[in-house]
Design a protein around this motif. Structure first.
Motif, short mmCIF file in Angstrom:
data_model
loop_
_atom_site.label_atom_id
_atom_site.label_comp_id
_atom_site.label_asym_id
_atom_site.label_seq_id
_atom_site.Cartn_x
_atom_site.Cartn_y
_atom_site.Cartn_z
N SER A 21 -3.24 -2.89 1.90
CA SER A 21 -2.70 -2.36 0.65
C SER A 21 -1.20 -2.62 0.58
O SER A 21 -0.54 -2.86 1.59
N ILE A 22 -0.69 -2.59 -0.65
CA ILE A 22 0.73 -2.76 -0.91
C ILE A 22 1.18 -1.62 -1.80
O ILE A 22 0.57 -1.35 -2.84
N LYS A 23 2.23 -0.92 -1.38
CA LYS A 23 2.75 0.20 -2.17
C LYS A 23 4.21 -0.06 -2.49
O LYS A 23 4.96 -0.60 -1.67
N VAL A 24 4.61 0.35 -3.70
CA VAL A 24 5.97 0.15 -4.17
C VAL A 24 6.50 1.46 -4.72
O VAL A 24 5.81 2.14 -5.49
N ALA A 25 7.71 1.83 -4.32
CA ALA A 25 8.31 3.08 -4.79
C ALA A 25 9.81 2.88 -4.99
O ALA A 25 10.39 1.89 -4.54
N TYR A 26 10.43 3.85 -5.68
CA TYR A 26 11.87 3.80 -5.88
C TYR A 26 12.41 5.22 -5.95
O TYR A 26 11.69 6.18 -6.25
#
Length: 247
Positions: A21-26
């Motif tokens: 999986s790939i997760k992106v946050a800011y």
């Protein structure tokens, strides 16, 4: 985060590239946010990043897939990309015999938990694989456990014994199992939970009391099955990444 975002400031995106999986946050306005898009592949992630280039300042990446990171680096050329790898970690804080093979995610989730409590922490990261790792009160990573994730265990008989029934993910109410479903629950769900609780008890015997954190896709299910009180936090790895670059 979208092209209709009302914020004028470009964002630093934190990317967690795992095995499945790939997760992106800011980080925005004092709290963590996830992107609304889900990323099933690194090629889709690359396309998405290039389509949103005007909204992004830079990328901070933790990847356990070297091939995925190299592809990202070669095809997203208009952004500054900072990679956090195990080579960046001071060997003095790694109580681990083979640091070159240590997944950076295991260290970073512990660092994220440590930043919150500044004491002994154990993190159960329950995804396609389940890792159970400890960082002590002196910020030393002490190692841990890698085991199959819950879904991997539940799927183990799908090909080899397809006639077996599907089961509810719950701890069976009686011993021994008096039905095929109960017997499977003992052999899969209870087996999995007992393995985690055994690891937690071993940490406690060796290092004393700790705060337990749960993260990953199955964290909510596990928190309802494990007897130990836990703190659920889906942003642990991102908190660890931010703590590392801010240090």
């Amino acid at each position: 985060m979208s092209k209709n975002d009302s914020s004028n400031s470009k964002k630093t995106l934190f990317l967690d590239i795992g095995n499945s999986s790939i997760k992106v946050a800011y980080w925005e306005n004092g709290e963590w946010q996830k992107t609304k898009d889900s990323f099933k592949s690194v090629t889709y992630l690359i396309s998405w990043l290039n389509n949103h280039i005007d909204l992004i300042n830079n990328l901070i990446v933790a990847s356990v897939r070297k091939d995925h990171f190299k592809l990202l680096q070669s095809q997203v050329t208009d952004l500054d990309i900072q990679s956090i790898t195990i080579d960046n970690i001071d060997p003095e804080v790694l109580d681990y015999d083979t640091p070159k093979t240590l997944g950076i995610d295991r260290f970073l989730v512990c660092l994220g938990a440590y930043q919150r409590n500044k004491g002994n922490v154990v993190v159960v990261d329950a995804g396609s694989a389940c890792t159970i790792d400890m960082m002590d009160e002196n910020r030393i990573y002490r190692g841990g456990v890698i085991m199959p994730g819950l879904q991997s265990i539940l799927n183990i008989f799908k090909q080899t014994a397809p006639e077996l029934p599907d089961i509810e993910v719950e701890f069976p109410g009686r011993w021994p199992g008096k039905s095929t479903s109960e017997s499977l629950q003992w052999g899969q769900v209870a087996f999995f939970i007992d393995g985690i609780e055994s690891a937690l008890n071993r940490f406690k015997q060796l290092n004393g009391e700790f705060d337990l954190f749960m993260t990953g896709g199955d964290a909510h299910k596990l928190s309802n099955l494990i007897s130990e009180k836990s703190i659920q936090d889906e942003f642990l790895i991102f908190k660890g990444m931010k703590a590392f670059i801010d240090a």
